[in-house]
Motif scaffolding. Structure first.
Motif, PDB file in Angstrom:
ATOM      1  N   ARG A 225       0.836  -1.200   0.000  1.00  0.00           N
ATOM      2  CA  ARG A 225       0.000   0.000   0.000  1.00  0.00           C
ATOM      3  C   ARG A 225       0.864   1.240   0.000  1.00  0.00           C
ATOM      4  O   ARG A 225       1.800   1.361   0.777  1.00  0.00           O
ATOM      5  CB  ARG A 225      -0.903  -0.002   1.237  1.00  0.00           C
ATOM      6  N   VAL A 226       0.521   2.163  -0.900  1.00  0.00           N
ATOM      7  CA  VAL A 226       1.141   3.485  -0.944  1.00  0.00           C
ATOM      8  C   VAL A 226       0.024   4.495  -0.712  1.00  0.00           C
ATOM      9  O   VAL A 226      -0.996   4.476  -1.411  1.00  0.00           O
ATOM     10  CB  VAL A 226       1.836   3.750  -2.297  1.00  0.00           C
ATOM     11  N   ALA A 227       0.203   5.359   0.281  1.00  0.00           N
ATOM     12  CA  ALA A 227      -0.827   6.351   0.606  1.00  0.00           C
ATOM     13  C   ALA A 227      -0.165   7.700   0.828  1.00  0.00           C
ATOM     14  O   ALA A 227       0.894   7.796   1.449  1.00  0.00           O
ATOM     15  CB  ALA A 227      -1.610   5.936   1.856  1.00  0.00           C
ATOM     16  N   ALA A 228      -0.794   8.727   0.304  1.00  0.00           N
ATOM     17  CA  ALA A 228      -0.289  10.097   0.477  1.00  0.00           C
ATOM     18  C   ALA A 228      -1.469  11.031   0.651  1.00  0.00           C
ATOM     19  O   ALA A 228      -2.524  10.840   0.048  1.00  0.00           O
ATOM     20  CB  ALA A 228       0.548  10.515  -0.730  1.00  0.00           C
ATOM     21  N   ARG A 229      -1.256  12.024   1.478  1.00  0.00           N
ATOM     22  CA  ARG A 229      -2.247  13.081   1.637  1.00  0.00           C
ATOM     23  C   ARG A 229      -1.569  14.399   1.306  1.00  0.00           C
ATOM     24  O   ARG A 229      -0.589  14.783   1.957  1.00  0.00           O
ATOM     25  CB  ARG A 229      -2.804  13.104   3.058  1.00  0.00           C
ATOM     26  N   LEU A 230      -2.078  15.080   0.298  1.00  0.00           N
ATOM     27  CA  LEU A 230      -1.465  16.301  -0.219  1.00  0.00           C
ATOM     28  C   LEU A 230      -2.366  17.479   0.121  1.00  0.00           C
ATOM     29  O   LEU A 230      -3.453  17.612  -0.437  1.00  0.00           O
ATOM     30  CB  LEU A 230      -1.271  16.203  -1.737  1.00  0.00           C
ATOM     31  N   PRO A 231      -1.920  18.347   1.023  1.00  0.00           N
ATOM     32  CA  PRO A 231      -2.740  19.509   1.367  1.00  0.00           C
ATOM     33  C   PRO A 231      -2.596  20.605   0.320  1.00  0.00           C
ATOM     34  O   PRO A 231      -1.533  20.804  -0.264  1.00  0.00           O
ATOM     35  CB  PRO A 231      -2.178  19.950   2.722  1.00  0.00           C
ATOM     36  N   ALA A 232      -3.678  21.312   0.092  1.00  0.00           N
ATOM     37  CA  ALA A 232      -3.635  22.413  -0.871  1.00  0.00           C
ATOM     38  C   ALA A 232      -3.176  23.710  -0.235  1.00  0.00           C
ATOM     39  O   ALA A 232      -2.899  24.679  -0.941  1.00  0.00           O
ATOM     40  CB  ALA A 232      -5.019  22.617  -1.489  1.00  0.00           C
ATOM     41  N   ASP A 233      -3.055  23.741   1.093  1.00  0.00           N
ATOM     42  CA  ASP A 233      -2.677  24.990   1.767  1.00  0.00           C
ATOM     43  C   ASP A 233      -1.213  25.028   2.143  1.00  0.00           C
ATOM     44  O   ASP A 233      -0.767  25.961   2.815  1.00  0.00           O
ATOM     45  CB  ASP A 233      -3.527  25.192   3.019  1.00  0.00           C
ATOM     46  N   GLY A 234      -0.412  24.013   1.744  1.00  0.00           N
ATOM     47  CA  GLY A 234       1.016  24.036   2.030  1.00  0.00           C
ATOM     48  C   GLY A 234       1.331  23.973   3.507  1.00  0.00           C
ATOM     49  O   GLY A 234       2.209  24.677   3.995  1.00  0.00           O
ATOM     50  N   GLY A 235       0.631  23.089   4.265  1.00  0.00           N
ATOM     51  CA  GLY A 235       0.905  22.959   5.689  1.00  0.00           C
ATOM     52  C   GLY A 235       2.256  22.332   5.937  1.00  0.00           C
ATOM     53  O   GLY A 235       2.969  21.902   5.034  1.00  0.00           O
ATOM     54  N   ARG A 236       2.617  22.249   7.196  1.00  0.00           N
ATOM     55  CA  ARG A 236       3.925  21.723   7.558  1.00  0.00           C
ATOM     56  C   ARG A 236       3.982  20.230   7.283  1.00  0.00           C
ATOM     57  O   ARG A 236       3.039  19.479   7.491  1.00  0.00           O
ATOM     58  CB  ARG A 236       4.198  21.987   9.049  1.00  0.00           C
ATOM     59  N   ALA A 237       5.155  19.774   6.816  1.00  0.00           N
ATOM     60  CA  ALA A 237       5.309  18.383   6.400  1.00  0.00           C
ATOM     61  C   ALA A 237       5.306  17.436   7.602  1.00  0.00           C
ATOM     62  O   ALA A 237       5.803  17.727   8.667  1.00  0.00           O
ATOM     63  CB  ALA A 237       6.612  18.212   5.629  1.00  0.00           C
ATOM     64  N   SER A 238       4.705  16.243   7.351  1.00  0.00           N
ATOM     65  CA  SER A 238       4.751  15.161   8.312  1.00  0.00           C
ATOM     66  C   SER A 238       4.844  13.868   7.523  1.00  0.00           C
ATOM     67  O   SER A 238       3.934  13.510   6.810  1.00  0.00           O
ATOM     68  CB  SER A 238       3.498  15.176   9.193  1.00  0.00           C
ATOM     69  N   VAL A 239       5.969  13.161   7.638  1.00  0.00           N
ATOM     70  CA  VAL A 239       6.237  12.018   6.774  1.00  0.00           C
ATOM     71  C   VAL A 239       6.354  10.760   7.614  1.00  0.00           C
ATOM     72  O   VAL A 239       7.031  10.738   8.644  1.00  0.00           O
ATOM     73  CB  VAL A 239       7.538  12.235   5.983  1.00  0.00           C
TER      74      VAL A 239
END
Length: 411
Positions: free
Chosen positions: A389-403
């Motif tokens: 499984r590959v999952a990503a959540r991409l915010p449109a507001d450019g929030g701080r990264a959490s990986v």
């Protein structure tokens, strides 16, 4: 490379240069005049609100010109300007024939305040090994001239000289340090920008080439196995290889062209890939033997360009891994349109993570970097129900990264 003919200096620059050096050439005459106008002299009329017309003695003009004429050289030759102003000020303050204590003291302060300001400019332009000796010479001559001058209070003027010269050196050194820090910050920012651009290009080339080569390898292997028994299927595999190769070469030409001619890169009319091209990825995966089911959650809406491109590249790399490593004939892609961004998920029921783990190759690393730069969340690893499984959540507001990076596989 063609030689570029040297252009003549503008007329204004030539006139300015002539005027500067003409003023410097007049400096000896002005010094001689300033040394002989101490007694009496005409007044420069200055009207006042009460209607009276007092005056400023013109005898202050010549001493001021002694230090102001060399100041015109500060832009090109600051040390020469400082030396001429210092020599003129010392000569005037020592040789002036006036008997008035106030005039002698005023001339001393008038000239050496300008000289001390020049010391600050020199300290701002040159390193300490040059600025400090120059300031020391100025201080010694300034104090000596104060004691030789017949005006009263030489100790007070000597004290003022020390304070003024030290303050000028400190202020100039601080200005030079701030300028150097700003230059270093700009250079560091330029290096970081170049590094970020190199990483971006590396990700683009990897995603494009790895996906295409993986599809070509699968199609070539399938065509080789069925070329004798199923020539129609073999021809379809060769056609897919041809089309994939052409698309990859076109993309590489665009990338190399942008690297060779960056000033023309903005003029390209070819739009970057995005989720509107998802059907093409599905068709390519189907040609390679993997059926892709696409599910969209929520009403689709326009996304920022960088988010759209990142989502496309994530799906592309995940499908490449499925084709090359999963060993299955189907997978599912989910696009969830959220109020504050986009959720991307690619799940297969294949072999899961290899012993090397999810960080073994460049694909997962590239996906993680894309999500991190956009300030999103990323996960890749074995699925609890089997597969990967590959999952990503991409915010449109450019929030701080959490990986997040669980164990998993990469191609």
């Amino acid at each position: 490379m063609r030689a570029v003919a040297a252009r003549p200096a503008p007329v204004a620059r030539r006139v300015r240069t002539v005027l500067i050096w003409a003023g410097v050439g007049l400096l000896p005459a002005v010094v001689l005049l300033a040394s002989t106008v101490g007694i009496g002299g005409p007044l420069l009329p200055v009207p006042t609100p009460d209607g009276s017309v007092p005056g400023i003695p013109l005898r202050y003009l010549a001493p001021a010109l002694v230090v102001l004429l060399p100041a015109a050289l500060l832009g090109r030759r600051p040390l020469l300007a400082l030396g001429l102003a210092l020599a003129g000020a010392c000569t005037v303050t020592v040789a002036t024939s006036a008997w008035e204590n106030g005039y002698l003291s005023a001339v001393w302060y008038l000239q050496f305040l300008v000289v001390d300001a020049m010391v600050g400019l020199v300290a701002a332009r040159f390193p300490g090994r040059i600025a400090v000796p120059a300031a020391a010479v100025v201080l010694v001559l300034q104090v000596t001239a104060g004691f030789v001058n017949s005006a009263t209070g030489p100790v007070d003027r000597a004290t003022s000289s020390v304070l003024l010269v030290v303050a000028a050196v400190v202020a100039g050194g601080a200005a030079r340090a701030r300028r150097r820090h700003a230059e270093e910050s700009r250079a560091h920012a330029a290096v970081e920008a170049v590094t970020a651009e190199r990483l971006r290009i590396a990700r683009e080339v990897h995603d494009m080439v790895a996906h295409s080569i993986g599809v070509i390898a699968i199609q070539a292997g399938a065509g080789a196995r069925v070329i004798d028994t199923q020539p129609g299927q073999a021809r379809a595999a060769l056609a897919a290889i041809e089309q994939t190769s052409r698309d990859t070469l076109a993309g590489l030409r665009r990338t190399v062209g942008a690297l060779r001619h960056p000033q023309q890169a903005a003029a390209s009319l070819d739009p970057p890939p995005g989720l509107v091209d998802l059907d093409r990825l599905v068709d390519v995966a189907a040609d390679a033997g993997v059926r892709v089911a696409v599910r969209r959650e929520g009403p689709p809406r326009p996304l920022p360009g960088e988010v759209d491109l990142a989502a496309y590249r994530i799906v592309q790399e995940a499908l490449t891994n499925v084709v090359r490593h999963a060993g299955v004939d189907r997978c599912q892609v989910t696009l969830g349109y959220l109020p504050d961004g986009l959720r991307v998920e690619v799940v297969d029921a294949g072999r899961g993570a290899p012993p090397g783990g999810a960080g073994a190759g460049h694909g997962i690393v590239g996906m993680r970097e894309r999500v991190t730069l956009l300030g999103g969340r990323f996960a890749a690893g074995s699925h609890p129900e089997g597969g990967f499984r590959v999952a990503a959540r991409l915010p449109a507001d450019g929030g701080r990264a959490s990986v997040e990076m669980p164990a998993g596989a990469d191609g």
